[in-house]
Design a protein around this motif. Structure first.
Motif, mmCIF file in Angstrom:
data_model
loop_
_atom_site.group_PDB
_atom_site.id
_atom_site.type_symbol
_atom_site.label_atom_id
_atom_site.label_comp_id
_atom_site.label_asym_id
_atom_site.label_seq_id
_atom_site.Cartn_x
_atom_site.Cartn_y
_atom_site.Cartn_z
ATOM 1 N N GLN A 1 -8.242 35.869 -16.277
ATOM 2 C CA GLN A 1 -8.438 34.447 -16.017
ATOM 3 C C GLN A 1 -9.861 34.015 -16.372
ATOM 4 O O GLN A 1 -10.062 32.914 -16.874
ATOM 5 C CB GLN A 1 -8.131 34.123 -14.564
ATOM 6 C CG GLN A 1 -6.648 34.231 -14.247
ATOM 7 C CD GLN A 1 -6.339 34.000 -12.784
ATOM 8 O OE1 GLN A 1 -7.219 33.998 -11.945
ATOM 9 N NE2 GLN A 1 -5.074 33.816 -12.483
ATOM 10 N N VAL A 2 -10.827 34.882 -16.108
ATOM 11 C CA VAL A 2 -12.214 34.579 -16.468
ATOM 12 C C VAL A 2 -12.328 34.412 -17.976
ATOM 13 O O VAL A 2 -12.973 33.489 -18.469
ATOM 14 C CB VAL A 2 -13.182 35.684 -15.968
ATOM 15 C CG1 VAL A 2 -14.562 35.532 -16.595
ATOM 16 C CG2 VAL A 2 -13.281 35.665 -14.455
ATOM 17 N N ASP A 3 -11.685 35.287 -18.719
ATOM 18 C CA ASP A 3 -11.744 35.237 -20.177
ATOM 19 C C ASP A 3 -11.165 33.933 -20.730
ATOM 20 O O ASP A 3 -11.592 33.466 -21.781
ATOM 21 C CB ASP A 3 -11.002 36.434 -20.787
ATOM 22 C CG ASP A 3 -11.734 37.751 -20.539
ATOM 23 O OD1 ASP A 3 -12.926 37.735 -20.183
ATOM 24 O OD2 ASP A 3 -11.089 38.811 -20.684
ATOM 25 N N ALA B 1 -16.375 27.066 -20.022
ATOM 26 C CA ALA B 1 -17.731 27.571 -19.807
ATOM 27 C C ALA B 1 -18.208 27.420 -18.366
ATOM 28 O O ALA B 1 -18.720 28.379 -17.768
ATOM 29 C CB ALA B 1 -18.701 26.896 -20.759
ATOM 30 N N ASP B 2 -18.060 26.240 -17.781
ATOM 31 C CA ASP B 2 -18.534 26.026 -16.411
ATOM 32 C C ASP B 2 -17.761 26.877 -15.411
ATOM 33 O O ASP B 2 -18.334 27.488 -14.513
ATOM 34 C CB ASP B 2 -18.429 24.544 -16.030
ATOM 35 C CG ASP B 2 -19.434 23.685 -16.774
ATOM 36 O OD1 ASP B 2 -20.475 24.233 -17.210
ATOM 37 O OD2 ASP B 2 -19.188 22.480 -16.923
ATOM 38 N N ALA B 3 -16.462 26.881 -15.553
ATOM 39 C CA ALA B 3 -15.628 27.663 -14.646
ATOM 40 C C ALA B 3 -15.868 29.159 -14.838
ATOM 41 O O ALA B 3 -15.794 29.932 -13.881
ATOM 42 C CB ALA B 3 -14.161 27.325 -14.862
ATOM 43 N N LYS B 4 -16.166 29.551 -16.062
ATOM 44 C CA LYS B 4 -16.366 30.965 -16.366
ATOM 45 C C LYS B 4 -17.560 31.534 -15.604
ATOM 46 O O LYS B 4 -17.502 32.651 -15.100
ATOM 47 C CB LYS B 4 -16.553 31.160 -17.866
ATOM 48 C CG LYS B 4 -16.577 32.616 -18.286
ATOM 49 C CD LYS B 4 -16.643 32.750 -19.781
ATOM 50 C CE LYS B 4 -15.233 32.782 -20.302
ATOM 51 N NZ LYS B 4 -15.103 33.162 -21.687
ATOM 52 N N ILE B 5 -18.626 30.762 -15.480
ATOM 53 C CA ILE B 5 -19.816 31.238 -14.774
ATOM 54 C C ILE B 5 -19.489 31.539 -13.313
ATOM 55 O O ILE B 5 -19.816 32.610 -12.803
ATOM 56 C CB ILE B 5 -20.959 30.201 -14.878
ATOM 57 C CG1 ILE B 5 -21.444 30.119 -16.323
ATOM 58 C CG2 ILE B 5 -22.109 30.550 -13.934
ATOM 59 C CD1 ILE B 5 -22.366 28.949 -16.603
ATOM 60 N N GLU B 6 -18.824 30.613 -12.640
ATOM 61 C CA GLU B 6 -18.467 30.810 -11.228
ATOM 62 C C GLU B 6 -17.443 31.934 -11.083
ATOM 63 O O GLU B 6 -17.536 32.770 -10.191
ATOM 64 C CB GLU B 6 -17.921 29.513 -10.626
ATOM 65 C CG GLU B 6 -17.593 29.614 -9.158
ATOM 66 C CD GLU B 6 -18.774 29.986 -8.267
ATOM 67 O OE1 GLU B 6 -18.547 30.651 -7.245
ATOM 68 O OE2 GLU B 6 -19.921 29.624 -8.589
#
Length: 95
Positions: A28-30, A34-39
């Motif tokens: 899911q991270v992949d 961009a913003d959601a990926k950091i968190e």
């Protein structure tokens, strides 16, 4: 199977379950923006840290002598509850 072995196998199975959850989280991270990926990456790192701590405690428990088993088990139970709660917390913030 002794109580010690059964207990260790149960803890190992839970860690394996956590590894599967971490793999799903990683996918899911992949896919996140961009913003959601950091968190999400922070939550993933926290979950991995809790899993690693649980594996270290399990290793200590495995290596405990039969004489020390009861004392080690009590300490492990307390640590496991804390680690498990932290892992679940990290997973819940991710979803």
């Amino acid at each position: 199977m002794t109580d010690k072995n059964a207990y260790i196998e149960k803890a190992k199975a839970k860690i394996d379950e956590w590894n599967a959850e971490i793999d799903k989280m990683k996918a899911q991270v992949d896919e996140a923006d961009a913003d959601a990926k950091i968190e999400a990456q922070k939550q993933l790192d926290e979950a991995r840290e809790q899993r690693d701590e649980a594996e270290a405690k399990l290793k200590e428990l495995r290596e405990a002598s039969d004489d020390a088993w009861d004392d080690m088990k009590a300490g492990f139970d307390k640590a496991w509850d804390s680690i498990s709660g932290a892992f679940d917390n990290a997973m819940s913030r991710f979803k």
